[in-house]
Design a protein around this motif. Structure first.
Motif, PDB file in Angstrom:
ATOM      1  N   PRO A   1      39.385  -3.861  18.664  1.00 44.10           N
ATOM      2  CA  PRO A   1      39.585  -4.322  17.286  1.00 44.10           C
ATOM      3  C   PRO A   1      39.453  -3.185  16.274  1.00 44.10           C
ATOM      4  O   PRO A   1      38.594  -2.309  16.409  1.00 44.10           O
ATOM      5  CB  PRO A   1      38.472  -5.359  17.110  1.00 44.10           C
ATOM      6  CG  PRO A   1      38.260  -5.903  18.478  1.00 44.10           C
ATOM      7  CD  PRO A   1      38.426  -4.720  19.397  1.00 44.10           C
TER       8      PRO A   1
ATOM      9  N   SER B   1      38.242  -3.176  13.474  1.00 47.65           N
ATOM     10  CA  SER B   1      36.986  -3.200  12.748  1.00 47.65           C
ATOM     11  C   SER B   1      35.932  -2.310  13.394  1.00 47.65           C
ATOM     12  O   SER B   1      34.900  -2.012  12.787  1.00 47.65           O
ATOM     13  CB  SER B   1      36.451  -4.639  12.664  1.00 47.65           C
ATOM     14  OG  SER B   1      36.306  -5.191  13.975  1.00 47.65           O
TER      15      SER B   1
ATOM     16  N   GLU C   1      45.009  -7.351  17.297  1.00 52.05           N
ATOM     17  CA  GLU C   1      43.971  -6.781  18.161  1.00 52.05           C
ATOM     18  C   GLU C   1      42.755  -7.693  18.246  1.00 52.05           C
ATOM     19  O   GLU C   1      42.090  -7.755  19.281  1.00 52.05           O
ATOM     20  CB  GLU C   1      43.587  -5.385  17.665  1.00 52.05           C
ATOM     21  CG  GLU C   1      44.720  -4.369  17.728  1.00 52.05           C
ATOM     22  CD  GLU C   1      45.205  -4.098  19.148  1.00 52.05           C
ATOM     23  OE1 GLU C   1      44.835  -3.071  19.723  1.00 52.05           O
ATOM     24  OE2 GLU C   1      45.971  -4.942  19.689  1.00 52.05           O
ATOM     25  N   ARG C   2      42.462  -8.416  17.173  1.00 49.67           N
ATOM     26  CA  ARG C   2      41.361  -9.401  17.230  1.00 49.67           C
ATOM     27  C   ARG C   2      41.708 -10.514  18.212  1.00 49.67           C
ATOM     28  O   ARG C   2      40.871 -10.969  19.006  1.00 49.67           O
ATOM     29  CB  ARG C   2      41.087  -9.993  15.847  1.00 49.67           C
ATOM     30  CG  ARG C   2      40.342  -9.089  14.892  1.00 49.67           C
ATOM     31  CD  ARG C   2      39.784  -9.873  13.717  1.00 49.67           C
ATOM     32  NE  ARG C   2      40.812 -10.594  12.980  1.00 49.67           N
ATOM     33  CZ  ARG C   2      41.486 -10.092  11.943  1.00 49.67           C
ATOM     34  NH1 ARG C   2      41.234  -8.843  11.527  1.00 49.67           N
ATOM     35  NH2 ARG C   2      42.402 -10.813  11.312  1.00 49.67           N
TER      36      ARG C   2
END
Length: 488
Positions: free
Chosen positions: A201, A203, A341-342
């Motif tokens: 992810p 993030s 991607e999450r």
């Protein structure tokens, strides 16, 4: 099959990927008797170039394909490969006319052409281009130092100081690289495509680290190079050098237990899980069992499924500048990529996965057959262990930016994530990074330990993508372990 008798040597290397061969060359050059043991019939691990898989109609006949990595930013920046001197060993890394492009439906692509100082073209405004350079320019101006820090063992001094400095830089970048105060919408999209190489992810600070490092290398002298002859040219040159230095390489030789080798030092260029399984099969002590189980259960990273296409001619890109692109990212905007991607990290297939594309012929015309047929290399990010054939997903993503692509596709061959392990035991579930790429993994890969290459067993070493500095074709894990063995 296993060897009839244990391999006897001063040092046995298990696995013939770039890290294993790097260690083998350095040790053989120093006078050690080295034997490399490779389970597959061809050397190279994830850095192999093989004949195109059999497809209906024989359309792949005479073509070659890179079975994993195809583009090598780290090879051109690696301190090990600089010492090895690829050119002196007959390997030519070519920077394509367009190093990187991010193709977007219905509009011009974002492209990065030349090396040091070249700003991306097609960004929304001149201010966006300046913002890109403000983020990556300072690092690009010291690309060699950044590469040395990122590819260090992340334990020694002064590399530890350099790595700490790099970590602070990455932390600051993570605080705003994808935010509106640092990059504009197009810059964030270009950066997101690069960061997605972490297969994690966006993030995660690890994704930012990958984005900054690979983004920096775009502007380094070597850039994102493609080797003439394919990825196998890199490991082929290393293997030749190992043999020239007196080393031995045995293929088709799988090590299942430590009883299969007879050497005071054994270096495993394998994933943590493979190493753990070998140790568990070696009648270990109770303390070793605990270590081995931790390795065998090391968390997997994101999955990748590969689709190799045979084309009758060039890709009909909507944006003609992509004709010369070595690497093309597909996946939409930064927000699209982040959401995708999450979804994948949560164990679900994305409706529009992130797709990486490489056109090897733009740097190596010999990859094109006389009749115009050529291989197109692609990856799609999928959940780990996925058995999905993603050919249609890849074609749909290509069609958005290259209308008419289906008209030039002669054949396709998909390797689902669940089957990646069939050609490389290190890629369990399609985890081509040989372990999860996250902040903890960057600092303590594969497990927390003062020396990340020591296993706790005398003479048993670990040097692979599962150890620092992580995935990529750089040979540095092997370089660091060879130094430790020679120091003893």
């Amino acid at each position: 099959m296993s060897p009839a008798a244990p391999a006897r040597a001063d040092v046995a290397i298990v696995g013939s990927g770039p890290n294993g061969l790097a260690a083998a060359w350095l040790l053989a050059r120093a006078g050690r008797h080295v034997v490399v043991l490779e389970a597959e019939d061809a050397i190279g691990g994830g850095c192999r170039t093989l004949p195109f898989p059999a497809v209906p109609g024989g359309h792949g006949d005479g073509l070659t394909v890179d079975i994993c990595s195809a583009v090598h930013p780290m090879a051109g920046a690696s301190p090990f490969f600089r010492e090895f001197d690829l050119a002196a060993h007959g390997v030519h890394l070519v920077r394509p006319p367009v190093q990187l492009a991010h193709a977007l439906p219905g509009r011009d692509a974002l492209v990065v052409e030349g090396p040091r100082g070249a700003l991306p073209a097609g960004l929304g405004s001149e201010s966006e281009a300046r913002a890109w350079w403000r983020l990556l320019g300072p690092a690009a101006g010291r690309a060699d130092d950044v590469a040395a820090a990122a590819l260090s063992d992340q334990r020694s001094v002064p590399p530890l100081i350099a790595s700490a400095t790099l970590a602070v830089t990455l932390g600051l970048a993570h605080a705003g690289a994808l935010g509106p105060d640092v990059l504009g919408p197009d810059g964030r999209t270009l950066f997101a495509g690069i960061a997605a190489h972490a297969v994690t992810p966006l993030s995660s600070p690890a994704a930012t680290a990958v984005g900054v490092l690979l983004g920096t290398l775009l502007h380094a002298d070597a850039g994102w190079g493609l080797p003439v002859g394919g990825s196998g040219a890199l490991t082929g040159a290393l293997a030749d050098a190992v043999r020239a230095a007196g080393g031995e390489i045995r293929t088709g030789t799988r090590v299942r237990s430590l009883s299969d080798v007879d050497a005071p030092h054994v270096v495993f260029d394998t994933s943590s899980r493979v190493l753990g399984e070998v140790l568990l099969a070696s009648s270990p002590s109770p303390a070793t069992v605990r270590r081995a189980r931790r390795l065998a259960r090391a968390p997997l990273g994101g999955g990748a499924a590969k689709v190799d296409l045979v084309l009758s001619g060039p890709v009909p890109w909507r944006d003609a500048r992509l004709d010369g692109a070595g690497t093309v990212h597909l996946g939409g905007t930064a927000a699209d990529i982040a959401a995708t991607e999450r979804t994948v990290a949560a164990g679900h297939h994305a409706e529009r996965p992130v797709v990486l594309v490489s056109q090897p012929w733009v740097a190596d015309p010999d990859r094109v057959a006389d009749d115009g047929r050529r291989p197109l290399w692609t990856y799609a990010h999928v959940p780990t262990h996925s058995d999905r054939d993603v050919t249609e997903d890849v074609l749909r993503a290509l069609e958005d930016v290259a209308p008419g692509i289906r008209d030039v596709v002669l054949a396709a061959h998909c390797t689902p994530a669940s089957r990646m392990v069939e050609h490389n035991a290190n890629y369990a579930g399609g985890d081509i990074a040989a372990g999860r790429v996250d902040l903890a993994g960057l600092l303590s890969r594969p497990v927390p330990r003062r020396d990340p290459y020591a296993t706790g067993l005398p003479g048993i070493w670990h040097a692979s993508a599962s150890t620092p500095p992580g995935p990529g074709v750089h040979g540095m894990a092997g370089n660091h372990v060879a130094g430790r063995i020679l120091a003893r």
